[in-house]
Design an enzyme around this catalytic site. Structure first.
Site, PDB file in Angstrom:
ATOM      1  N   ARG A 133     -73.754  39.216 -30.371  1.00  0.00           N
ATOM      2  CA  ARG A 133     -72.397  38.726 -30.128  1.00  0.00           C
ATOM      3  C   ARG A 133     -71.619  39.609 -29.165  1.00  0.00           C
ATOM      4  NH1 ARG A 133     -70.524  38.435 -35.969  1.00  0.00           N
ATOM      5  NH2 ARG A 133     -72.567  39.170 -36.573  1.00  0.00           N
TER       6      ARG A 133
ATOM      7  N   GLU B 151     -73.286  46.496 -42.496  1.00  0.00           N
ATOM      8  CA  GLU B 151     -72.650  46.025 -43.734  1.00  0.00           C
ATOM      9  C   GLU B 151     -73.644  45.269 -44.596  1.00  0.00           C
ATOM     10  OE1 GLU B 151     -69.361  43.292 -43.282  1.00  0.00           O
ATOM     11  OE2 GLU B 151     -68.602  43.727 -45.290  1.00  0.00           O
TER      12      GLU B 151
HETATM   13  O1  LIG Z   1     -70.252  47.991 -38.062  1.00  0.00           O
HETATM   14  P1  LIG Z   1     -71.546  47.506 -38.636  1.00  0.00           P
HETATM   15  O2  LIG Z   1     -71.570  47.565 -40.140  1.00  0.00           O
HETATM   16  O3  LIG Z   1     -72.724  48.192 -38.028  1.00  0.00           O
HETATM   17  O4  LIG Z   1     -71.652  45.960 -38.309  1.00  0.00           O
HETATM   18  C1  LIG Z   1     -71.276  45.385 -37.093  1.00  0.00           C
HETATM   19  C2  LIG Z   1     -72.415  44.644 -36.449  1.00  0.00           C
HETATM   20  O5  LIG Z   1     -72.853  43.556 -37.278  1.00  0.00           O
HETATM   21  C3  LIG Z   1     -72.922  42.372 -36.494  1.00  0.00           C
HETATM   22  O6  LIG Z   1     -74.126  42.238 -35.840  1.00  0.00           O
HETATM   23  P2  LIG Z   1     -75.450  41.632 -36.443  1.00  0.00           P
HETATM   24  O7  LIG Z   1     -76.398  42.770 -36.700  1.00  0.00           O
HETATM   25  O8  LIG Z   1     -75.126  40.752 -37.615  1.00  0.00           O
HETATM   26  O9  LIG Z   1     -76.061  40.833 -35.235  1.00  0.00           O
HETATM   27  P3  LIG Z   1     -75.605  39.593 -34.327  1.00  0.00           P
HETATM   28  O10 LIG Z   1     -74.497  40.054 -33.407  1.00  0.00           O
HETATM   29  O11 LIG Z   1     -76.855  39.297 -33.568  1.00  0.00           O
HETATM   30  O12 LIG Z   1     -75.165  38.447 -35.206  1.00  0.00           O
HETATM   31  C4  LIG Z   1     -71.837  42.579 -35.458  1.00  0.00           C
HETATM   32  O13 LIG Z   1     -72.027  41.752 -34.333  1.00  0.00           O
HETATM   33  C5  LIG Z   1     -71.967  44.043 -35.139  1.00  0.00           C
HETATM   34  O14 LIG Z   1     -72.958  44.270 -34.143  1.00  0.00           O
HETATM   35  N1  LIG Z   2     -68.183  40.753 -42.350  1.00  0.00           N
HETATM   36  C1  LIG Z   2     -68.731  40.581 -41.138  1.00  0.00           C
HETATM   37  N2  LIG Z   2     -68.476  39.450 -40.428  1.00  0.00           N
HETATM   38  C2  LIG Z   2     -69.031  39.271 -39.200  1.00  0.00           C
HETATM   39  N3  LIG Z   2     -69.826  40.153 -38.624  1.00  0.00           N
HETATM   40  C3  LIG Z   2     -70.105  41.273 -39.284  1.00  0.00           C
HETATM   41  N4  LIG Z   2     -70.875  42.328 -38.960  1.00  0.00           N
HETATM   42  C4  LIG Z   2     -70.832  43.200 -39.994  1.00  0.00           C
HETATM   43  N5  LIG Z   2     -70.063  42.747 -40.987  1.00  0.00           N
HETATM   44  C5  LIG Z   2     -69.585  41.533 -40.564  1.00  0.00           C
END
Ligand SMILES: O=P(O)(O)OC[C@H]1O[C@H](OP(=O)(O)OP(=O)(O)O)[C@H](O)[C@@H]1O
Ligand SMILES: Nc1ncnc2[nH]cnc12
Length: 176
Positions: free
Chosen positions: A62, A99
Protein backbone atom coordinates in the site's frame (compact mmCIF):
# COMPACT_ATOMS: atom_id res chain seq x y z
CA UNK A 1 -15.46 23.15 4.20
CA UNK A 2 -14.02 19.94 5.63
CA UNK A 3 -10.30 19.72 6.38
CA UNK A 4 -8.15 17.13 4.63
CA UNK A 5 -8.05 15.13 7.86
CA UNK A 6 -11.87 15.15 8.12
CA UNK A 7 -12.21 14.03 4.50
CA UNK A 8 -9.76 11.17 5.08
CA UNK A 9 -11.52 10.12 8.30
CA UNK A 10 -14.90 10.16 6.53
CA UNK A 11 -13.55 7.94 3.75
CA UNK A 12 -11.46 5.28 5.55
CA UNK A 13 -13.54 2.25 6.58
CA UNK A 14 -13.04 0.25 9.80
CA UNK A 15 -13.20 -3.51 9.27
CA UNK A 16 -13.59 -5.42 12.52
CA UNK A 17 -11.61 -8.66 13.14
CA UNK A 18 -9.59 -8.49 9.90
CA UNK A 19 -7.17 -10.11 9.14
CA UNK A 20 -7.32 -11.61 12.66
CA UNK A 21 -9.77 -11.49 15.58
CA UNK A 22 -9.23 -8.36 17.71
CA UNK A 23 -7.76 -6.21 14.91
CA UNK A 24 -9.66 -3.13 13.69
CA UNK A 25 -8.38 -2.92 10.13
CA UNK A 26 -8.26 0.55 8.56
CA UNK A 27 -9.29 0.02 4.94
CA UNK A 28 -7.73 2.89 2.98
CA UNK A 29 -8.79 1.61 -0.45
CA UNK A 30 -11.89 3.88 -0.63
CA UNK A 31 -9.47 6.85 -0.79
CA UNK A 32 -8.46 5.68 -4.28
CA UNK A 33 -12.07 5.87 -5.48
CA UNK A 34 -11.91 9.66 -5.00
CA UNK A 35 -9.46 11.14 -7.51
CA UNK A 36 -9.78 14.68 -6.12
CA UNK A 37 -9.12 13.61 -2.54
CA UNK A 38 -6.20 11.38 -3.65
CA UNK A 39 -4.71 14.40 -5.46
CA UNK A 40 -5.00 16.51 -2.30
CA UNK A 41 -3.34 13.78 -0.24
CA UNK A 42 -0.39 13.50 -2.62
CA UNK A 43 -0.03 17.31 -2.74
CA UNK A 44 0.06 17.49 1.07
CA UNK A 45 2.79 14.82 1.29
CA UNK A 46 4.76 16.61 -1.45
CA UNK A 47 4.44 19.97 0.35
CA UNK A 48 5.84 18.47 3.56
CA UNK A 49 8.75 16.71 1.80
CA UNK A 50 9.80 19.38 -0.72
CA UNK A 51 13.53 20.19 -0.59
CA UNK A 52 14.22 17.53 2.03
CA UNK A 53 14.54 14.27 0.07
CA UNK A 54 16.70 12.72 -2.64
CA UNK A 55 14.84 9.39 -2.85
CA UNK A 56 11.35 8.13 -1.92
CA UNK A 57 11.08 4.53 -0.68
CA UNK A 58 7.59 2.95 -0.72
CA UNK A 59 6.73 -0.12 1.33
CA UNK A 60 4.87 -3.00 -0.34
CA UNK A 61 2.13 -2.89 -1.13
CA UNK A 62 0.00 0.00 0.00
CA UNK A 63 3.02 2.28 0.33
CA UNK A 64 3.51 2.06 -3.44
CA UNK A 65 0.20 3.71 -4.29
CA UNK A 66 0.83 7.31 -3.26
CA UNK A 67 4.60 6.74 -2.85
CA UNK A 68 5.39 6.73 -6.54
CA UNK A 69 3.18 9.76 -7.12
CA UNK A 70 5.01 11.67 -4.37
CA UNK A 71 8.38 10.77 -5.94
CA UNK A 72 7.29 11.84 -9.40
CA UNK A 73 5.97 15.19 -8.13
CA UNK A 74 9.23 15.74 -6.21
CA UNK A 75 11.13 14.69 -9.35
CA UNK A 76 13.24 12.16 -7.42
CA UNK A 77 13.74 8.37 -7.80
CA UNK A 78 11.22 5.91 -6.33
CA UNK A 79 12.59 2.70 -4.77
CA UNK A 80 10.42 -0.32 -4.00
CA UNK A 81 10.85 -2.05 -0.65
CA UNK A 82 9.26 -5.47 -1.09
CA UNK A 83 8.28 -8.52 0.94
CA UNK A 84 10.88 -11.34 0.85
CA UNK A 85 11.33 -13.27 -2.38
CA UNK A 86 9.76 -10.70 -4.73
CA UNK A 87 12.79 -8.65 -5.81
CA UNK A 88 15.51 -10.13 -8.02
CA UNK A 89 19.10 -10.04 -6.63
CA UNK A 90 21.03 -8.19 -5.41
CA UNK A 91 18.99 -7.65 -2.23
CA UNK A 92 19.53 -7.14 1.48
CA UNK A 93 16.79 -7.92 4.01
CA UNK A 94 15.40 -7.24 7.52
CA UNK A 95 12.80 -9.22 9.49
CA UNK A 96 10.27 -7.59 11.82
CA UNK A 97 6.98 -7.98 13.73
CA UNK A 98 3.82 -6.13 12.74
CA UNK A 99 0.39 -5.68 14.36
CA UNK A 100 -0.88 -8.96 12.94
CA UNK A 101 2.15 -11.08 12.16
CA UNK A 102 5.80 -11.36 11.16
CA UNK A 103 7.48 -10.50 7.85
CA UNK A 104 10.76 -9.88 6.02
CA UNK A 105 11.39 -7.00 3.62
CA UNK A 106 14.08 -6.45 1.00
CA UNK A 107 15.65 -3.68 -1.05
CA UNK A 108 18.18 -3.51 -3.89
CA UNK A 109 21.09 -1.78 -2.08
CA UNK A 110 22.43 -0.33 -5.34
CA UNK A 111 19.42 1.98 -5.58
CA UNK A 112 20.44 4.05 -2.53
CA UNK A 113 23.58 6.17 -2.69
CA UNK A 114 25.85 7.05 0.26
CA UNK A 115 24.37 10.10 2.01
CA UNK A 116 20.99 10.03 0.21
CA UNK A 117 18.22 11.75 2.18
CA UNK A 118 15.38 9.24 2.09
CA UNK A 119 11.63 9.60 2.60
CA UNK A 120 10.04 6.33 3.76
CA UNK A 121 6.38 6.31 2.81
CA UNK A 122 3.60 3.89 3.81
CA UNK A 123 -0.15 3.96 4.34
CA UNK A 124 -0.45 2.97 8.01
CA UNK A 125 1.87 3.33 11.01
CA UNK A 126 0.80 0.68 13.54
CA UNK A 127 3.47 -0.89 15.79
CA UNK A 128 6.19 0.73 13.67
CA UNK A 129 7.94 -2.59 13.03
CA UNK A 130 7.68 -2.32 9.25
CA UNK A 131 8.90 1.28 8.99
CA UNK A 132 11.71 0.64 11.49
CA UNK A 133 12.91 -2.36 9.43
CA UNK A 134 12.90 -0.15 6.30
CA UNK A 135 14.91 2.53 8.06
CA UNK A 136 17.49 -0.09 9.09
CA UNK A 137 17.72 -1.26 5.48
CA UNK A 138 18.27 2.30 4.24
CA UNK A 139 20.97 2.90 6.86
CA UNK A 140 22.72 -0.34 5.82
CA UNK A 141 22.79 1.07 2.26
CA UNK A 142 24.43 4.32 3.48
CA UNK A 143 21.27 6.45 3.23
CA UNK A 144 19.82 8.58 6.03
CA UNK A 145 16.16 8.95 6.90
CA UNK A 146 14.98 12.49 6.35
CA UNK A 147 11.25 11.85 6.83
CA UNK A 148 8.62 9.15 7.40
CA UNK A 149 5.15 9.81 6.00
CA UNK A 150 1.90 7.90 6.56
CA UNK A 151 -1.75 8.47 5.83
CA UNK A 152 -2.76 7.00 9.22
CA UNK A 153 -1.01 6.73 12.60
CA UNK A 154 -2.62 4.25 15.02
CA UNK A 155 -1.18 6.20 17.97
CA UNK A 156 -2.33 3.72 20.65
CA UNK A 157 0.30 1.28 19.30
CA UNK A 158 3.13 3.83 19.87
CA UNK A 159 4.82 3.14 16.52
CA UNK A 160 6.49 6.58 16.54
CA UNK A 161 8.68 5.50 19.47
CA UNK A 162 10.49 3.05 17.16
CA UNK A 163 11.06 5.74 14.50
CA UNK A 164 12.30 8.78 16.46
CA UNK A 165 15.87 7.38 16.68
CA UNK A 166 16.03 7.84 12.87
CA UNK A 167 14.40 11.28 12.52
CA UNK A 168 11.99 13.63 14.31
CA UNK A 169 10.14 14.17 10.99
CA UNK A 170 7.26 11.73 11.24
CA UNK A 171 4.25 12.97 9.24
CA UNK A 172 0.75 11.50 9.43
CA UNK A 173 -2.37 13.01 7.88
CA UNK A 174 -4.70 11.50 10.46
CA UNK A 175 -4.49 9.68 13.80
CA UNK A 176 -6.61 7.22 15.74
O1 LIG B 1 3.50 -0.59 11.87
P1 LIG B 1 3.34 -2.06 11.61
O2 LIG B 1 2.77 -2.79 12.79
O3 LIG B 1 4.61 -2.68 11.12
O4 LIG B 1 2.24 -2.22 10.48
C1 LIG B 1 2.14 -1.39 9.36
C2 LIG B 1 2.23 -2.18 8.08
O5 LIG B 1 1.15 -3.12 7.98
C3 LIG B 1 0.52 -2.97 6.71
O6 LIG B 1 1.14 -3.72 5.73
P2 LIG B 1 0.88 -5.24 5.42
O7 LIG B 1 2.07 -6.02 5.92
O8 LIG B 1 -0.46 -5.66 5.95
O9 LIG B 1 0.96 -5.31 3.85
P3 LIG B 1 0.15 -4.66 2.63
O10 LIG B 1 0.50 -3.19 2.54
O11 LIG B 1 0.69 -5.42 1.47
O12 LIG B 1 -1.33 -4.87 2.83
C4 LIG B 1 0.72 -1.51 6.38
O13 LIG B 1 0.59 -1.25 5.01
C5 LIG B 1 2.12 -1.25 6.89
O14 LIG B 1 3.10 -1.60 5.92
N1 LIG C 1 -5.06 -1.93 11.91
C1 LIG C 1 -4.48 -1.85 10.70
N2 LIG C 1 -5.21 -1.45 9.63
C2 LIG C 1 -4.64 -1.37 8.40
N3 LIG C 1 -3.37 -1.65 8.17
C3 LIG C 1 -2.62 -2.04 9.20
N4 LIG C 1 -1.32 -2.39 9.26
C4 LIG C 1 -1.05 -2.73 10.55
N5 LIG C 1 -2.13 -2.60 11.32
C5 LIG C 1 -3.14 -2.17 10.50
Amino acid sequence: MSTLQEKINDTIVDVIDFPKEGIVYKDITPLFLDATLSGEIVDEFVKQAKGKVDVVCGIESRGFLYGIQIAQKLNVPFVLIRKAGKLPPPTINESYDLEYGQATIEINPNYIKEGDRVLIHDDVLATGGTAEACAKLINKCGGKISQFSFIVDLTFLNGKDKLTPFTEEIISLTEY
